[in-house]
Design a protein around this motif. Structure first.
Motif, PDB file in Angstrom:
ATOM      1  N   SER A   1      23.939  46.232  27.237  1.00 52.40           N
ATOM      2  CA  SER A   1      22.971  47.029  27.957  1.00 52.40           C
ATOM      3  C   SER A   1      23.666  48.235  28.580  1.00 52.40           C
ATOM      4  N   MET A   2      22.899  49.146  29.139  1.00 56.00           N
ATOM      5  CA  MET A   2      23.478  50.316  29.781  1.00 56.00           C
ATOM      6  C   MET A   2      22.780  50.529  31.106  1.00 56.00           C
ATOM      7  N   GLY A   3      23.379  51.379  31.915  1.00 57.20           N
ATOM      8  CA  GLY A   3      22.788  51.669  33.209  1.00 57.20           C
ATOM      9  C   GLY A   3      22.958  50.502  34.165  1.00 57.20           C
ATOM     10  N   GLY A   4      22.363  50.654  35.314  1.00 55.40           N
ATOM     11  CA  GLY A   4      22.481  49.630  36.340  1.00 55.40           C
ATOM     12  C   GLY A   4      23.670  49.898  37.228  1.00 55.40           C
ATOM     13  N   PRO A   5      23.652  49.280  38.415  1.00 55.61           N
ATOM     14  CA  PRO A   5      24.757  49.468  39.349  1.00 55.61           C
ATOM     15  C   PRO A   5      26.073  48.950  38.773  1.00 55.61           C
ATOM     16  N   CYS A   6      27.156  49.479  39.293  1.00 53.05           N
ATOM     17  CA  CYS A   6      28.481  49.001  38.928  1.00 53.05           C
ATOM     18  C   CYS A   6      28.699  47.614  39.533  1.00 53.05           C
ATOM     19  N   LEU A   7      29.875  47.074  39.305  1.00 51.61           N
ATOM     20  CA  LEU A   7      30.270  45.796  39.893  1.00 51.61           C
ATOM     21  C   LEU A   7      31.433  46.026  40.842  1.00 51.61           C
ATOM     22  N   LEU A   8      31.510  45.204  41.882  1.00 48.99           N
ATOM     23  CA  LEU A   8      32.644  45.221  42.813  1.00 48.99           C
ATOM     24  C   LEU A   8      33.477  43.973  42.577  1.00 48.99           C
ATOM     25  N   VAL A   9      34.778  44.142  42.494  1.00 48.44           N
ATOM     26  CA  VAL A   9      35.683  43.000  42.394  1.00 48.44           C
ATOM     27  C   VAL A   9      35.929  42.511  43.820  1.00 48.44           C
ATOM     28  N   VAL A  10      35.572  41.238  44.081  1.00 47.88           N
ATOM     29  CA  VAL A  10      35.678  40.712  45.446  1.00 47.88           C
ATOM     30  C   VAL A  10      36.829  39.740  45.634  1.00 47.88           C
ATOM     31  N   ASP A  11      37.375  39.227  44.545  1.00 49.85           N
ATOM     32  CA  ASP A  11      38.505  38.294  44.651  1.00 49.85           C
ATOM     33  C   ASP A  11      39.607  38.801  43.748  1.00 49.85           C
ATOM     34  N   LYS A  12      40.599  39.469  44.360  1.00 45.39           N
ATOM     35  CA  LYS A  12      41.674  40.082  43.572  1.00 45.39           C
ATOM     36  C   LYS A  12      42.906  39.187  43.465  1.00 45.39           C
ATOM     37  N   GLU A  13      42.829  37.973  43.995  1.00 44.39           N
ATOM     38  CA  GLU A  13      43.999  37.093  44.012  1.00 44.39           C
ATOM     39  C   GLU A  13      44.566  36.881  42.614  1.00 44.39           C
ATOM     40  N   ASP A  14      43.686  36.603  41.656  1.00 42.47           N
ATOM     41  CA  ASP A  14      44.122  36.290  40.303  1.00 42.47           C
ATOM     42  C   ASP A  14      43.239  37.061  39.329  1.00 42.47           C
ATOM     43  N   GLU A  15      43.842  37.963  38.563  1.00 39.38           N
ATOM     44  CA  GLU A  15      43.054  38.784  37.633  1.00 39.38           C
ATOM     45  C   GLU A  15      42.231  37.955  36.661  1.00 39.38           C
ATOM     46  N   ASN A  16      42.717  36.772  36.318  1.00 43.89           N
ATOM     47  CA  ASN A  16      42.016  35.933  35.349  1.00 43.89           C
ATOM     48  C   ASN A  16      40.752  35.302  35.927  1.00 43.89           C
ATOM     49  N   THR A  17      40.676  35.185  37.248  1.00 43.42           N
ATOM     50  CA  THR A  17      39.512  34.547  37.862  1.00 43.42           C
ATOM     51  C   THR A  17      38.798  35.494  38.824  1.00 43.42           C
ATOM     52  N   ALA A  18      39.007  36.781  38.681  1.00 47.00           N
ATOM     53  CA  ALA A  18      38.396  37.761  39.590  1.00 47.00           C
ATOM     54  C   ALA A  18      36.882  37.584  39.612  1.00 47.00           C
ATOM     55  N   GLN A  19      36.332  37.567  40.812  1.00 45.71           N
ATOM     56  CA  GLN A  19      34.885  37.447  40.999  1.00 45.71           C
ATOM     57  C   GLN A  19      34.302  38.839  41.219  1.00 45.71           C
ATOM     58  N   THR A  20      33.106  39.066  40.693  1.00 41.08           N
ATOM     59  CA  THR A  20      32.451  40.352  40.894  1.00 41.08           C
ATOM     60  C   THR A  20      31.065  40.128  41.492  1.00 41.08           C
ATOM     61  N   ILE A  21      30.614  41.132  42.227  1.00 42.16           N
ATOM     62  CA  ILE A  21      29.254  41.162  42.746  1.00 42.16           C
ATOM     63  C   ILE A  21      28.665  42.530  42.422  1.00 42.16           C
ATOM     64  N   LYS A  22      27.344  42.631  42.525  1.00 37.59           N
ATOM     65  CA  LYS A  22      26.667  43.898  42.261  1.00 37.59           C
ATOM     66  C   LYS A  22      27.078  44.911  43.323  1.00 37.59           C
ATOM     67  N   ALA A  23      27.454  46.083  42.866  1.00 35.79           N
ATOM     68  CA  ALA A  23      27.791  47.180  43.779  1.00 35.79           C
ATOM     69  C   ALA A  23      26.499  47.786  44.329  1.00 35.79           C
ATOM     70  N   PRO A  24      26.601  48.616  45.356  1.00 30.20           N
ATOM     71  CA  PRO A  24      25.391  49.251  45.901  1.00 30.20           C
ATOM     72  C   PRO A  24      24.637  50.041  44.829  1.00 30.20           C
ATOM     73  N   ASP A  25      23.332  50.171  45.040  1.00 33.86           N
ATOM     74  CA  ASP A  25      22.473  50.890  44.089  1.00 33.86           C
ATOM     75  C   ASP A  25      22.930  52.324  43.837  1.00 33.86           C
ATOM     76  N   CYS A  26      23.648  52.910  44.806  1.00 36.39           N
ATOM     77  CA  CYS A  26      24.108  54.292  44.637  1.00 36.39           C
ATOM     78  C   CYS A  26      25.038  54.459  43.445  1.00 36.39           C
TER      79      CYS A  26
END
Length: 135
Positions: free
Chosen positions: A1-26
């Protein structure tokens, strides 16, 4: 798909298990928030980006510029509509492919410069890594 908000990486401890959440609508290029770019008012980053594929004066650029979101359309639907308008070939900006990242950057700077509330949204991400939405 295309478009939509970016993602934020919230857990940088381990690149293999990095967690992401939806970034702000901006961070969504389909978001409809009017701004000025090169002396022209645009409705969204996507609209402006698609128009920039064509030189100033090309009727395809003008068709995209005049395209407004209608009352029953979501930002997503409008984004897809202006994306489709930008798929006509040949493009008249011959170096567009080489400059597209720079052009997208400058358009986003213009959007944030025109909308202080969006600046605050972006700054709220702190030092989190932002991952672009698929395109």
């Amino acid at each position: 798909s295309m478009g939509g908000p970016c993602l934020l990486v919230v857990d940088k401890e381990d690149e293999n298990t990095a967690q992401t959440i939806k970034a702000p609508d901006c961070t969504d290029n389909f978001q409809v928030r009017p701004f000025e770019f090169e002396g022209v008012t645009w409705q969204s980053v996507e609209q402006c980006f698609q128009a920039m594929k064509y030189v100033d004066g090309d009727e395809r650029r003008e068709v995209i510029r005049k395209c407004k979101k209608n009352a029953v359309e979501t930002d997503w639907d409008y984004g897809i509509r202006v994306w489709e308008l930008g798929q006509c070939k040949p493009r008249t900006q011959h170096d567009f492919h080489e400059r597209k990242v720079e052009i997208m950057y400058k358009i986003n700077v213009a959007k944030y410069a025109s909308n202080s509330d969006l600046q605050k949204q972006l700054l709220s991400t702190g030092d989190s890594t932002i991952i672009g939405a698929p395109s």
